[in-house]
Design an enzyme around this catalytic site. Structure first.
Site, PDB file in Angstrom:
ATOM      1  N   ASP A  39      28.893  32.099  41.448  1.00  0.00           N
ATOM      2  CA  ASP A  39      30.149  32.180  42.186  1.00  0.00           C
ATOM      3  C   ASP A  39      30.528  33.607  42.506  1.00  0.00           C
ATOM      4  O   ASP A  39      29.736  34.533  42.324  1.00  0.00           O
ATOM      5  CB  ASP A  39      31.269  31.367  41.521  1.00  0.00           C
ATOM      6  CG  ASP A  39      31.408  31.666  40.054  1.00  0.00           C
ATOM      7  OD1 ASP A  39      31.371  32.837  39.694  1.00  0.00           O
ATOM      8  OD2 ASP A  39      31.549  30.699  39.274  1.00  0.00           O
ATOM      9  N   LYS A  61      33.615  30.207  43.888  1.00  0.00           N
ATOM     10  CA  LYS A  61      34.908  29.897  43.293  1.00  0.00           C
ATOM     11  C   LYS A  61      35.802  31.131  43.214  1.00  0.00           C
ATOM     12  O   LYS A  61      35.369  32.194  42.845  1.00  0.00           O
ATOM     13  CB  LYS A  61      34.679  29.366  41.880  1.00  0.00           C
ATOM     14  CG  LYS A  61      35.645  28.284  41.542  1.00  0.00           C
ATOM     15  CD  LYS A  61      35.513  27.905  40.124  1.00  0.00           C
ATOM     16  CE  LYS A  61      34.411  26.899  39.899  1.00  0.00           C
ATOM     17  NZ  LYS A  61      34.428  26.493  38.486  1.00  0.00           N
ATOM     18  N   MET A 174      43.206  37.089  34.779  1.00  0.00           N
ATOM     19  CA  MET A 174      43.841  36.386  35.908  1.00  0.00           C
ATOM     20  C   MET A 174      45.352  36.591  35.913  1.00  0.00           C
ATOM     21  O   MET A 174      46.122  35.638  36.076  1.00  0.00           O
ATOM     22  CB  MET A 174      43.530  34.872  35.847  1.00  0.00           C
ATOM     23  CG  MET A 174      42.065  34.567  36.000  1.00  0.00           C
ATOM     24  SD  MET A 174      41.681  32.819  35.824  1.00  0.00           S
ATOM     25  CE  MET A 174      41.658  32.622  34.055  1.00  0.00           C
TER      26      MET A 174
HETATM   27  N1  SAH Z   1      34.303  34.212  32.073  1.00  0.00           N
HETATM   28  C1  SAH Z   1      34.855  35.478  32.556  1.00  0.00           C
HETATM   29  C2  SAH Z   1      36.302  35.342  32.989  1.00  0.00           C
HETATM   30  C3  SAH Z   1      36.497  34.462  34.222  1.00  0.00           C
HETATM   31  S1  SAH Z   1      38.172  34.341  34.693  1.00  0.00           S
HETATM   32  C4  SAH Z   1      34.685  36.550  31.472  1.00  0.00           C
HETATM   33  O1  SAH Z   1      34.324  36.222  30.337  1.00  0.00           O
HETATM   34  O2  SAH Z   1      34.879  37.727  31.773  1.00  0.00           O
HETATM   35  C5  SAH Z   1      38.294  35.573  35.965  1.00  0.00           C
HETATM   36  C6  SAH Z   1      39.065  36.771  35.466  1.00  0.00           C
HETATM   37  O3  SAH Z   1      38.234  37.586  34.647  1.00  0.00           O
HETATM   38  C7  SAH Z   1      39.552  37.714  36.556  1.00  0.00           C
HETATM   39  O4  SAH Z   1      40.755  37.254  37.148  1.00  0.00           O
HETATM   40  C8  SAH Z   1      39.757  38.988  35.772  1.00  0.00           C
HETATM   41  O5  SAH Z   1      40.965  38.941  35.029  1.00  0.00           O
HETATM   42  C9  SAH Z   1      38.603  38.927  34.784  1.00  0.00           C
HETATM   43  N2  SAH Z   1      37.422  39.692  35.231  1.00  0.00           N
HETATM   44  C10 SAH Z   1      36.201  39.207  35.534  1.00  0.00           C
HETATM   45  N3  SAH Z   1      35.355  40.220  35.833  1.00  0.00           N
HETATM   46  C11 SAH Z   1      36.056  41.363  35.706  1.00  0.00           C
HETATM   47  C12 SAH Z   1      35.744  42.739  35.847  1.00  0.00           C
HETATM   48  N4  SAH Z   1      34.529  43.152  36.196  1.00  0.00           N
HETATM   49  N5  SAH Z   1      36.727  43.651  35.629  1.00  0.00           N
HETATM   50  C13 SAH Z   1      37.967  43.262  35.254  1.00  0.00           C
HETATM   51  N6  SAH Z   1      38.315  41.967  35.105  1.00  0.00           N
HETATM   52  C14 SAH Z   1      37.382  41.030  35.322  1.00  0.00           C
END
Ligand code: SAH
Length: 255
Positions: A39, A61, A174
């Site tokens: 995604d 997504k 998020m």
């Molecule tokens: N499974 C993922 C989270 C998915 S929810 C994990 O473990 O990181 C999506 C949220 O993750 C985004 O809205 C943001 O808050 C965070 N996120 C994902 N990648 C990021 C990144 N490279 N830098 C900062 N926040 C990130």
């Protein structure tokens, strides 16, 4: 291509962005996949690690919005595994953290298909590493909470009053659009306005950005700096601020 009578589904943590934050196990599963679903937050460089003949499907997504409804993803991975294929569902960060892994695990189990979870580096870990600020600090924060700013439509927001206690380090996922609400809830529950906040946008990618502020200034900082997703908001209520006023900013906390 190696086929089996029943295939295999792996929910693989792709890490926060940087390809070299992938685990060796994740790399192994990606390279032996027949089909890779990914995604928006998964870097194309990581998808490119799949072998030449592997099929790649973008399921696009976004937070609160799905190009592909979850049910369609569940049905596809199950159908492909039933054909004997090795299916890799790449998820950003760690699949177990706000990754909606339950739906896919349930679908696989209901169909009697073997499912494996490969952990990944979650965004909070990557963001903390980037700013060289540990998620827990001995003597200051002894609890670390992963939480979210966004609830499922119709669900109540998480109970943030529970979090407003000295010694708590919080990573909000998020939460950019909900920062004003998070700020108001924590202040109302007694967290001091001087609680230090670190915002890390796009951690581990070439366009990463770090902004330091305080709980009292959070929403204003997000608006004036034009913070966008993906970002982690770290909010710390260190023990040394216990008893500080919730509505009087005391300047930026320096640790
Ligand atoms: N499974 C993922 C989270 C998915 S929810 C994990 O473990 O990181 C999506 C949220 O993750 C985004 O809205 C943001 O808050 C965070 N996120 C994902 N990648 C990021 C990144 N490279 N830098 C900062 N926040 C990130």
């Amino acid at each position: 291509m190696m086929t089996r009578k029943t295939g295999h589904i792996a929910l693989v943590g792709a890490g926060p962005g940087a390809r070299d934050l992938l685990t060796l196990r994740a790399l192994n599963r990606i390279q032996s996949a027949d089909l890779v679903l990914f995604d928006r937050l998964v870097d194309p460089d990581i998808v490119e690690l799949a072998r030449d003949g592997a099929e790649r499907i973008y399921v696009g997504k976004e937070v609160g919005r799905c190009a592909w409804p979850q049910g369609r993803i569940d049905r596809l991975i199950v159908a492909k595994a039933k054909l004997g294929l090795r299916v890799v569902r790449l998820k950003s960060g760690d699949p177990s953290v706000f990754g909606r892994a339950c739906e896919e695990i349930t679908a696989a189990r209901a169909a009697g298909i073997e499912i494996e979870i490969v952990p990944g580096v979650t965004a909070a870990s990557a963001a903390a590493a980037s700013i060289a600020r540990p998620l827990t600090e001995r003597g200051e924060t002894d609890s670390f909470v992963l939480t979210t700013g966004t609830a499922r439509p119709g669900d109540a927001a998480p109970d943030r009053a529970r979090l407003a206690h000295p010694g708590t380090s919080m990573a909000f996922y998020m939460a950019v659009q909900r920062a004003g609400e998070v700020q108001a809830d924590l202040l109302a529950a007694g967290a001091p306005a001087a609680c230090p906040v670190d915002i890390v946008e796009r951690a581990s990618t070439p366009t990463e950005r770090h902004i330091a502020t305080t709980l009292g200034q959070l929403a204003e900082t997000i608006a004036t700096q034009g913070v966008t997703n993906p970002a982690i908001l770290f909010i710390r209520y260190p023990k040394s601020l216990a008893g500080a006023l919730s509505d009087t900013p005391r300047g930026i906390f320096a640790a």
